[in-house]
Write an enzyme that holds these catalytic residues in place. Structure first.
Site, PDB file in Angstrom:
ATOM      1  N   LYS A   1       0.841  -1.200   0.000  1.00 26.73           N
ATOM      2  CA  LYS A   1       0.000   0.000   0.000  1.00 26.73           C
ATOM      3  C   LYS A   1       0.874   1.246   0.000  1.00 26.73           C
ATOM      4  O   LYS A   1       0.651   2.181  -0.770  1.00 26.73           O
ATOM      5  CB  LYS A   1      -0.928  -0.005   1.232  1.00 26.73           C
ATOM      6  CG  LYS A   1      -2.061  -1.014   1.122  1.00 26.73           C
ATOM      7  CD  LYS A   1      -2.820  -1.232   2.431  1.00 26.73           C
ATOM      8  CE  LYS A   1      -3.812  -2.383   2.272  1.00 26.73           C
ATOM      9  NZ  LYS A   1      -4.491  -2.814   3.476  1.00 26.73           N
TER      10      LYS A   1
ATOM     11  N   ASP B   1     -11.168   3.016   4.185  1.00 33.20           N
ATOM     12  CA  ASP B   1     -11.621   1.625   4.182  1.00 33.20           C
ATOM     13  C   ASP B   1     -13.149   1.537   4.077  1.00 33.20           C
ATOM     14  O   ASP B   1     -13.684   0.471   3.755  1.00 33.20           O
ATOM     15  CB  ASP B   1     -11.212   0.943   5.498  1.00 33.20           C
ATOM     16  CG  ASP B   1      -9.928   0.136   5.368  1.00 33.20           C
ATOM     17  OD1 ASP B   1      -9.717  -0.454   4.283  1.00 33.20           O
ATOM     18  OD2 ASP B   1      -9.171   0.080   6.340  1.00 33.20           O
TER      19      ASP B   1
ATOM     20  N   GLN C   1      -4.702  -1.298   9.645  1.00 31.89           N
ATOM     21  CA  GLN C   1      -4.723  -2.669   9.120  1.00 31.89           C
ATOM     22  C   GLN C   1      -5.379  -3.616  10.122  1.00 31.89           C
ATOM     23  O   GLN C   1      -5.039  -3.616  11.310  1.00 31.89           O
ATOM     24  CB  GLN C   1      -3.285  -3.119   8.790  1.00 31.89           C
ATOM     25  CG  GLN C   1      -3.183  -4.475   8.123  1.00 31.89           C
ATOM     26  CD  GLN C   1      -3.744  -4.501   6.688  1.00 31.89           C
ATOM     27  OE1 GLN C   1      -3.830  -3.486   6.017  1.00 31.89           O
ATOM     28  NE2 GLN C   1      -4.153  -5.667   6.240  1.00 31.89           N
TER      29      GLN C   1
HETATM   30  N1  GUN Z   1      -7.318  -6.646   6.406  1.00 28.85           N
HETATM   31  C1  GUN Z   1      -7.728  -7.412   5.374  1.00 28.85           C
HETATM   32  N2  GUN Z   1      -8.359  -6.657   4.447  1.00 28.85           N
HETATM   33  C2  GUN Z   1      -8.331  -5.390   4.907  1.00 28.85           C
HETATM   34  C3  GUN Z   1      -8.812  -4.159   4.377  1.00 28.85           C
HETATM   35  O1  GUN Z   1      -9.407  -4.065   3.309  1.00 28.85           O
HETATM   36  N3  GUN Z   1      -8.565  -3.058   5.151  1.00 28.85           N
HETATM   37  C4  GUN Z   1      -7.926  -3.133   6.343  1.00 28.85           C
HETATM   38  N4  GUN Z   1      -7.766  -2.005   7.034  1.00 28.85           N
HETATM   39  N5  GUN Z   1      -7.476  -4.270   6.854  1.00 28.85           N
HETATM   40  C5  GUN Z   1      -7.676  -5.385   6.133  1.00 28.85           C
END
Ligand code: GUN
Length: 297
Positions: A55, A122, A99
């Site tokens: 990311k 998100d 995350q």
């Molecule tokens: N963990 C697995 N998928 C995601 C996501 O799309 N966003 C976040 N913040 N954590 C994750």
């Protein structure tokens, strides 16, 4: 019947990232605005580290700012909330991504609730969840289902009237996916592990989205001939050579490709779309926060 058309998510994501990068360059030139994404990673989970690193790298590659906050696995709730408050107030930060999953001493719901909804790229904050459920435009939408929807619209065009089955009811994928498809006027069914006769439910679907996290669960004869199949699963399983592993989806691809009209592979399907959509959401959040017209991405 001919094999299904392969939906190339890797290629589509490359194109989307290039459009985001071009829009970011224009924002900077016209408005002096550089979108910024803050990522917060608590603990040492190796897979989460890889995701967050990707990311960060792709944010910078798109000409945006990346602010990474790695925190110890022992971090307490109060310290994490203090960081969120700081990021909410930071004018250089337009997107905040914590995350998941978080360590057990932290209450994820409270952390998500503390994020400014405008910066919640998100789309997990209840304000954004509610906007999506109520069909109110302008909220942040979760990245993985957004990526699935983009691939579907690219492959099929107008989705109105189609029968869509989403297998999986998670807050990250299944539920928002169902709302997005409803927003496109599909007739939507959410199926899950307790659904009776899942195979025949799946067989009704013009659009089948698999997001259960069970390797190869959806079999070829569960698929309606000609259906569009979107496989969100990323499951690591033993490979053919001893000691080697490989990635497979929730769909038995080799069988499904013989029946479906179009299908995403794993890897190279939905996976690359998640980060591309995150970059898009960060740029759109920056535009919304600064009241700058949003580009069409
Ligand atoms: N963990 C697995 N998928 C995601 C996501 O799309 N966003 C976040 N913040 N954590 C994750």
């Amino acid at each position: 019947m001919a094999d299904a058309k392969i939906i190339d998510g890797k290629l589509f994501a490359e194109g989307l990232r290039a459009r985001v990068a071009a829009a970011a360059a224009e924002l900077k030139a016209k408005h002096g605005l550089v979108p910024g994404l803050a990522t917060v990673l608590v603990g040492d989970d190796p897979a989460s580290h890889v995701y967050v690193r990707n990311k960060n790298t792709q944010t910078v590659a798109a000409g945006m700012q990346s602010f990474h906050h790695p925190l110890a696995a022992t971090t307490g709730q109060a310290d994490l909330l203090a960081l969120i408050a700081k990021l909410n107030a930071d004018p250089a930060v337009h997107g905040i991504l914590v995350q998941l999953p978080l360590p057990q001493q932290i209450d994820s719901d409270s952390v998500i609730a503390a994020i400014d909804p405008a910066k919640d790229v998100d789309g997990f904050h209840l304000m954004n969840v509610g906007k999506l459920a109520a069909g109110i435009a302008g909220g942040n939408v979760p990245c993985t289902p957004m990526g699935c929807l983009m691939l579907l619209k690219d492959a099929l065009g107008d989705l109105a009237g189609k029968s869509a089955v989403v297998v999986g009811r998670s807050n990250i994928v299944g539920k928002p996916m169902a709302h997005l498809l409803l927003g496109e006027s599909c007739t939507v069914t959410i199926a899950h592990s307790r659904t009776r006769d899942l195979a025949s439910v799946c067989r009704q679907a013009d659009i089948l989205v698999a997001a259960v996290g069970r390797p190869l669960m959806i079999q070829g004869d569960w698929i309606k001939p000609g259906a569009a199949v979107i496989d969100v699963g990323i499951n690591r399983v033993a490979g053919t050579e001893p000691g080697k592993t490989k990635l497979v989806g929730d769909v038995d691809f080799a069988a499904a490709v013989k029946v479906a009209g179009s299908i995403t592979p794993v890897p190279g399907g939905v996976g690359p779309m998640t980060i591309a959509c995150l970059l898009r959401s960060t740029l759109l959040a920056a535009c919304a926060i600064h009241r700058v017209p949003a580009p069409n991405l």
